[in-house]
Scaffold this active site. Structure first.
Site, PDB file in Angstrom:
ATOM      1  N   HIS A   1      45.652  43.591  39.385  1.00  0.00           N
ATOM      2  CA  HIS A   1      44.420  42.819  39.418  1.00  0.00           C
ATOM      3  C   HIS A   1      44.736  41.396  38.972  1.00  0.00           C
ATOM      4  O   HIS A   1      45.867  41.072  38.588  1.00  0.00           O
ATOM      5  CB  HIS A   1      43.359  43.438  38.521  1.00  0.00           C
ATOM      6  CG  HIS A   1      42.634  44.600  39.142  1.00  0.00           C
ATOM      7  ND1 HIS A   1      41.927  44.492  40.318  1.00  0.00           N
ATOM      8  CD2 HIS A   1      42.531  45.900  38.748  1.00  0.00           C
ATOM      9  CE1 HIS A   1      41.402  45.663  40.620  1.00  0.00           C
ATOM     10  NE2 HIS A   1      41.758  46.545  39.699  1.00  0.00           N
TER      11      HIS A   1
ATOM     12  N   ASP B   1      42.967  35.739  42.673  1.00  0.00           N
ATOM     13  CA  ASP B   1      42.362  36.179  43.933  1.00  0.00           C
ATOM     14  C   ASP B   1      42.025  35.004  44.840  1.00  0.00           C
ATOM     15  O   ASP B   1      42.311  35.027  46.044  1.00  0.00           O
ATOM     16  CB  ASP B   1      41.082  36.965  43.654  1.00  0.00           C
ATOM     17  CG  ASP B   1      41.353  38.379  43.160  1.00  0.00           C
ATOM     18  OD1 ASP B   1      42.536  38.761  43.097  1.00  0.00           O
ATOM     19  OD2 ASP B   1      40.398  39.093  42.842  1.00  0.00           O
TER      20      ASP B   1
END
Length: 378
Positions: free
Chosen positions: A139, A164
């Site tokens: 993540h 991200d």
């Protein structure tokens, strides 16, 4: 209205969550036709986030505005045929599976490029297509940790997904558009390997060169950008904060002059910072906003997300627009000359365009019903 710059480009989006959908949102905002391929049995988790606006979550409505959706079980034996037929008409594929998954489905770059040699295929992953961590889960926090960003920022968490978006979505868009331009010369597509962990390392143009070329290792409070100087957030008496970015001498001077602290101008940062911390703590944020207004010293209030749309500058820049579901969204950026965003078409319901898309590739009503009965869309 001027045609949007990417009008005519067709993007097949097989991604979920954030990096891929944000990238294809940017492409759609600039005029590309984006078709999402979604699992009918495992909906994108962003669809379920709260709050909802109309039939969609607010986050999903934002990330997937202006797109179409086809529901397709990619593990079904006939899914490959459908995607292969679609690929003949598409320019770009964006996918976000772990390495090897698309190959097992017969939908990897090598297979699809045989059908469409002009195809630009962008794979966004945490660790890239090869390397010892290539198949590992991860993540945002993991990519920031391995890149050195976490240590350089005192290990502070952020609700903004830096890896991200800045390490995944935005480099993907840049690489895709570069490949589109190159294709105009070569006539050929290519494979793009976007690894968020790689890109996070590259996101440190001031810190990383120093660490690579000296014995310095800026961790914690060592660096002037991570708490080692007066560049920092200062808590006010009501629990809010003031952001002080007065790095350059002229900005530092103006700040200290306004605060009646010019005697500190030649003092070390550590001494100045202590005084500023105590001083800002004595009054409310609104007091300091008023007190420091107009001094041009890189000092601003730290706004909460709900305060951001009320900021006058953002209003003057028309930064927020209303979606078709009545929700408020951030205006598409970058705002190219001639682009109008008075109306944003809503995000599609899951599989809303399945039948119409299949009709476009020659699948008639009878064949569609047969495919439906086979479980392809379940």
């Amino acid at each position: 209205m001027t045609m949007k710059p990417l009008a005519g480009l067709k993007v097949l989006d097989l991604s979920t969550l954030l990096p891929g959908p944000y990238a294809t949102m940017l492409l759609a905002d600039m005029g590309a036709e984006v078709l999402r391929v979604e699992s009918p049995s495992r909906p994108d988790l962003v669809r379920e986030m709260k709050p909802s606006v109309g039939r969609q979550s607010a986050s999903f409505a934002y990330l997937n505005r202006g797109k179409r959706s086809i529901a397709l079980n990619l593990k079904h034996e006939q899914a490959r045929q459908v995607v292969h037929a679609l690929i003949e008409e598409f320019d770009i594929v964006v996918e976000q599976f772990r390495p090897g998954v698309m190959a097992r489905l017969g939908l990897d770059y090598e297979a699809l490029a045989q059908i469409n040699p002009k195809l630009i295929y962008c794979a966004i992953t945490g660790f890239g297509q090869h390397g010892s961590r290539a198949h590992a889960a991860g993540h945002d926090i993991n990519y920031l940790a391995l890149s050195g960003i976490s240590s350089a920022s005192n290990g502070h968490l952020s609700s903004v997904q830096i890896a991200d978006v800045a390490g995944g979505s935005q480099p993907a868009v840049m690489a895709i558009l570069a490949a589109v331009i190159q294709r105009q010369t070569t006539g050929e597509g290519q494979f793009i390997d976007i690894a968020m962990s790689d890109q996070c390392v590259a996101l440190q143009p001031l810190m990383m060169p120093v660490s690579l070329n000296s014995d310095a290792d800026f961790v914690g409070d060592d660096h002037f950008l991570s708490g080692g100087g007066i560049y920092d957030y200062y808590e006010t008496s009501d629990g809010y904060h003031i952001a002080v970015g007065s790095l350059e001498p002229q900005f530092r001077y103006r700040l200290l002059e306004r605060l009646d602290q010019l005697a500190l101008n030649d003092k070390p940062d550590s001494e100045v910072k202590g005084v500023l911390q105590a001083l800002f703590k004595q009054q409310t944020r609104s007091h300091w906003v008023s007190e420091l207004a107009g001094i041009d010293a890189c000092v601003e209030p730290v706004l909460t997300p709900q305060e951001v749309p009320k900021e006058l500058h953002h209003q003057e820049r028309a930064l927020f627009v209303q979606g078709d579901e009545g929700d408020i969204q951030v205006r598409p950026t970058p705002l190219l000359s001639g682009m109008s965003h008075d109306s944003l078409s809503p995000a599609p319901d899951l599989g809303a365009d399945t039948q119409s898309v299949l009709a476009e590739i020659g699948i008639n009503e009878k064949d569609y019903q047969a495919l439906k009965a086979s479980g392809l869309f379940d």
